[in-house]
Design an enzyme around this catalytic site. Structure first.
Site, mmCIF file in Angstrom:
data_model
loop_
_atom_site.group_PDB
_atom_site.id
_atom_site.type_symbol
_atom_site.label_atom_id
_atom_site.label_comp_id
_atom_site.label_asym_id
_atom_site.label_seq_id
_atom_site.Cartn_x
_atom_site.Cartn_y
_atom_site.Cartn_z
ATOM 1 C CG ASN A 1 -1.725 1.234 1.395
ATOM 2 O OD1 ASN A 1 -1.852 1.992 0.439
ATOM 3 N ND2 ASN A 1 -2.299 1.444 2.573
ATOM 4 C CE LYS B 1 0.075 3.698 4.855
ATOM 5 N NZ LYS B 1 -0.191 3.939 6.245
ATOM 6 C CG HIS C 1 -6.057 2.008 5.082
ATOM 7 N ND1 HIS C 1 -5.648 2.961 5.981
ATOM 8 C CD2 HIS C 1 -4.996 1.173 4.919
ATOM 9 C CE1 HIS C 1 -4.390 2.722 6.339
ATOM 10 N NE2 HIS C 1 -3.972 1.637 5.709
ATOM 11 C CD GLU D 1 -3.297 5.776 6.535
ATOM 12 O OE1 GLU D 1 -3.244 5.766 5.298
ATOM 13 O OE2 GLU D 1 -2.373 5.332 7.239
ATOM 14 C CD GLU E 1 -3.760 -2.299 7.480
ATOM 15 O OE1 GLU E 1 -2.666 -2.567 6.973
ATOM 16 O OE2 GLU E 1 -4.369 -1.245 7.259
ATOM 17 N N GLY F 1 1.923 2.643 10.711
ATOM 18 C CA GLY F 1 2.851 3.759 10.517
ATOM 19 C C GLY F 1 3.529 4.222 11.800
ATOM 20 C CB SER G 1 4.931 -1.233 12.083
ATOM 21 O OG SER G 1 4.419 0.066 12.297
HETATM 22 C C1 PEP Z 1 -1.039 0.341 5.942
HETATM 23 O O1 PEP Z 1 -1.055 1.456 5.475
HETATM 24 O O2 PEP Z 1 -1.916 -0.433 5.601
HETATM 25 C C2 PEP Z 1 0.028 -0.027 6.879
HETATM 26 C C3 PEP Z 1 -0.057 -1.167 7.487
HETATM 27 O O3 PEP Z 1 1.064 0.881 7.051
HETATM 28 P P1 PEP Z 1 2.488 0.603 7.756
HETATM 29 O O4 PEP Z 1 3.006 -0.690 7.202
HETATM 30 O O5 PEP Z 1 3.313 1.784 7.367
HETATM 31 O O6 PEP Z 1 2.238 0.519 9.231
#
Ligand code: PEP
Length: 254
Positions: free
Chosen positions: A9, A11, A95, A97, A167, A173, A213
């Site tokens: 992803n 983003k 997601h 976000e 998640e 992040g 992460s």
């Molecule tokens: C994501 O955006 O779905 C995500 C898991 O981000 P990160 O790996 O940066 O934590």
């Protein structure tokens, strides 16, 4: 279909002009694999650029969002048919976000999941609790409500094509990865809920990804868990070496 699935992803990162060179690098580092599938989800303006690079490769193309209508007066939106027309096969939906910054609600995410399945796209449905919800001990209930609402009206035969991404919001992040045991605990819970909703065979077929992460250093321990079927990778997917190492770890666990 590979047993494990690793999804990048990006983003809102990478310019369209940077997309081709980056994908070329990824394609050099990620060989075609029998048991691992890889999907890259760039921002919308880069989808049309990415499509010819990935067309004859083993890496599939995904989007990070979409609207549920086919076409019409929906300024700023992108339809499932448009994604299909660009050879996208997957779409990330709900997601955190999208939920926290853009106000997407669970009933709205449910419409998107239905539209993705109806249009032959694989929805990657994101669920996960906040730090506060976990501190209050409500994480299982929260994730269950998210799944039940988003999967309303999904028939069992359609559910086979679904991907769920767990998640935890506090891990996205932040560099704070869930421990493999904690992630497995929630993945096991999600698997049992899917069993209740769609039966054992379909629940086993649905891939449940961990996101939050994920990096090369922790990928192996996560992918070795029985109910973790791969990863949804944000930050680490922007580095070709790091992302291809994550994929290599998936390969050794598959
Ligand atoms: C994501 O955006 O779905 C995500 C898991 O981000 P990160 O790996 O940066 O934590």
């Amino acid at each position: 279909m590979g047993r494990l699935l690793v999804v990048a992803n990006w983003k809102m990162n990478r310019l369209p002009s940077e997309t081709g060179p980056f994908l070329r690098q990824l394609l050099e580092q990620i060989p075609p694999m029998q048991h691992v599938s890889v999907v890259v989800c760039p921002p919308f303006p880069s989808l049309a650029i990415a499509a010819p690079f990935l067309e004859k490769s083993s890496i599939q193309l995904g989007a990070q969002n979409m609207f549920w209508e086919r076409d019409g007066a929906f300024t700023g939106e992108v339809s499932p048919a448009m994604l299909r027309d660009l050879y996208a096969t997957h779409v990330i939906l709900g997601h955190s976000e999208r939920r926290s910054i853009f106000g997407e609600t669970l009933p709205l995410i449910a419409l998107k999941v239905q539209a993705a399945l109806a249009n032959g796209l694989v929805p990657i449905l994101c669920v996960g609790e906040s730090a506060k919800e976990r501190d209050d001990g409500r994480q299982f209930w929260v994730v269950e409500q998210q799944l039940i609402t988003a999967l309303e009206n999904i028939a069992t035969d359609q559910a086979r094509r679904l991907v769920v991404a767990y998640e935890p919001v506090w891990a996205i992040g932040t560099g704070k990865t869930a421990t493999p045991a904690l992630a497995q605990e929630m993945h096991g819970h999600i698997r049992s809920l899917l069993q209740r909703l769609f039966g054992d065979a379909v629940a086993r077929h649905i891939r449940i990804l961990y996101g939050g992460s994920v990096k090369a250093a922790n990928a192996m321990d996560l992918f070795q868990q029985p109910d973790i079927d791969g990863g949804l990778v944000g930050g680490a997917s922007l580095d070709a070496n790091e992302f291809s190492s994550i994929v290599a770890h998936a390969r050794s666990c598959a």
